[in-house]
Design an enzyme around this catalytic site. Structure first.
Site, PDB file in Angstrom:
ATOM      1  N   HIS A 101      45.390  26.348  34.703  1.00 20.22           N
ATOM      2  CA  HIS A 101      45.402  24.903  34.958  1.00 20.22           C
ATOM      3  C   HIS A 101      44.257  24.216  34.230  1.00 20.22           C
ATOM      4  O   HIS A 101      43.174  24.789  34.065  1.00 20.22           O
ATOM      5  CB  HIS A 101      45.248  24.625  36.456  1.00 20.22           C
ATOM      6  CG  HIS A 101      46.430  25.004  37.265  1.00 20.22           C
ATOM      7  ND1 HIS A 101      47.534  24.205  37.387  1.00 20.22           N
ATOM      8  CD2 HIS A 101      46.687  26.108  38.002  1.00 20.22           C
ATOM      9  CE1 HIS A 101      48.422  24.787  38.164  1.00 20.22           C
ATOM     10  NE2 HIS A 101      47.931  25.950  38.553  1.00 20.22           N
ATOM     11  N   ALA A 149      41.160  49.632  39.817  1.00 19.46           N
ATOM     12  CA  ALA A 149      41.947  48.968  40.850  1.00 19.46           C
ATOM     13  C   ALA A 149      41.224  47.715  41.325  1.00 19.46           C
ATOM     14  O   ALA A 149      40.024  47.727  41.576  1.00 19.46           O
ATOM     15  CB  ALA A 149      42.178  49.921  42.019  1.00 19.46           C
ATOM     16  N   LYS A 169      33.354  44.434  34.879  1.00 18.37           N
ATOM     17  CA  LYS A 169      32.223  44.820  34.033  1.00 18.37           C
ATOM     18  C   LYS A 169      32.393  46.284  33.644  1.00 18.37           C
ATOM     19  O   LYS A 169      33.040  47.056  34.353  1.00 18.37           O
ATOM     20  CB  LYS A 169      30.909  44.654  34.785  1.00 18.37           C
ATOM     21  CG  LYS A 169      30.543  43.201  35.075  1.00 18.37           C
ATOM     22  CD  LYS A 169      29.197  43.138  35.747  1.00 18.37           C
ATOM     23  CE  LYS A 169      28.652  41.775  35.966  1.00 18.37           C
ATOM     24  NZ  LYS A 169      29.408  40.689  36.279  1.00 18.37           N
ATOM     25  N   ARG A 172      31.424  52.523  32.663  1.00 16.25           N
ATOM     26  CA  ARG A 172      30.988  53.539  31.702  1.00 16.25           C
ATOM     27  C   ARG A 172      32.004  53.605  30.580  1.00 16.25           C
ATOM     28  O   ARG A 172      33.051  52.980  30.633  1.00 16.25           O
ATOM     29  CB  ARG A 172      30.788  54.902  32.351  1.00 16.25           C
ATOM     30  CG  ARG A 172      32.049  55.610  32.793  1.00 16.25           C
ATOM     31  CD  ARG A 172      31.710  56.956  33.443  1.00 16.25           C
ATOM     32  NE  ARG A 172      32.883  57.629  33.917  1.00 16.25           N
ATOM     33  CZ  ARG A 172      33.575  58.536  33.237  1.00 16.25           C
ATOM     34  NH1 ARG A 172      33.206  58.861  32.023  1.00 16.25           N
ATOM     35  NH2 ARG A 172      34.623  59.131  33.757  1.00 16.25           N
TER      36      ARG A 172
END
Length: 183
Positions: A101, A149, A169, A172
């Protein structure tokens, strides 16, 4: 004639094939084969051995390309121009969006501002997308990456990165140098 055929397969998928059991249930190969046969004409491009799981929603599918041996997970929601590479695994309830939007004006409600331009999503080869992950507009997921997940992916993901969280983020890296698969 082409539009009529697309409409036929669209109605067949959303009226029937979408509701067949998951490919992990008894008779799974049959359910997978039926959904594949019905969905293949809907997609912009569709490779071999593609698995469209039960209750997957992808609007018309005409802007979606999916490579060999890849899958769209149970109850997944895909909207817009999406390129899915080869050997991509997608868990249940994954959401991939290519549009958002508008909200930059303060003088009118956000609900009346319309949408931003479509920003395609690219998911490269050999990617694993975990259950309930969300991939937002304009993101590229690099080859060999793993999306944990529940992750909310707001930025590009490097090759072989394992990402998780909200916003996602890097947790590893899977390895330091890419290795080609043996054929």
């Amino acid at each position: 004639m082409v539009k009529l055929m697309r409409l036929f397969f669209y109605v067949l998928y959303y009226g029937f094939a979408k509701h067949l059991p998951s490919s992990s249930w008894m008779g799974g190969r049959m359910w997978k084969a039926i959904r594949y046969a019905v969905c293949r004409p809907l997609f912009k491009a569709c490779g071999k051995n593609v698995n469209i799981e039960s209750r997957a929603f992808f609007y018309s599918g005409q802007n979606i390309s999916i490579g060999d041996n890849s899958g769209i997970g149970v109850n997944a929601f895909l909207a817009g121009k999406i390129e899915i590479g080869k050997n991509v695994m997608m868990g249940p309830d994954v959401i991939v969006l290519t549009q958002n939007h508008k909200f930059d004006r303060l003088d009118i409600p956000m609900s009346q501002q319309g949408f931003k331009a479509d920003q395609p999503v690219k998911i490269c080869d050999d990617v694993w997308i975990g259950v309930r992950a969300i991939i937002l507009p304009g993101v590229t997921v690099g080859r060999g990456a793993i999306i944990g997940a529940g992750a909310v992916v707001t930025k590009d993901v490097s090759e072989y990165a394992i990402v998780g969280g909200n916003p996602a983020k890097v947790i590893r890296m899977r390895k330091s140098a890419p290795v080609e698969f043996k054929k």
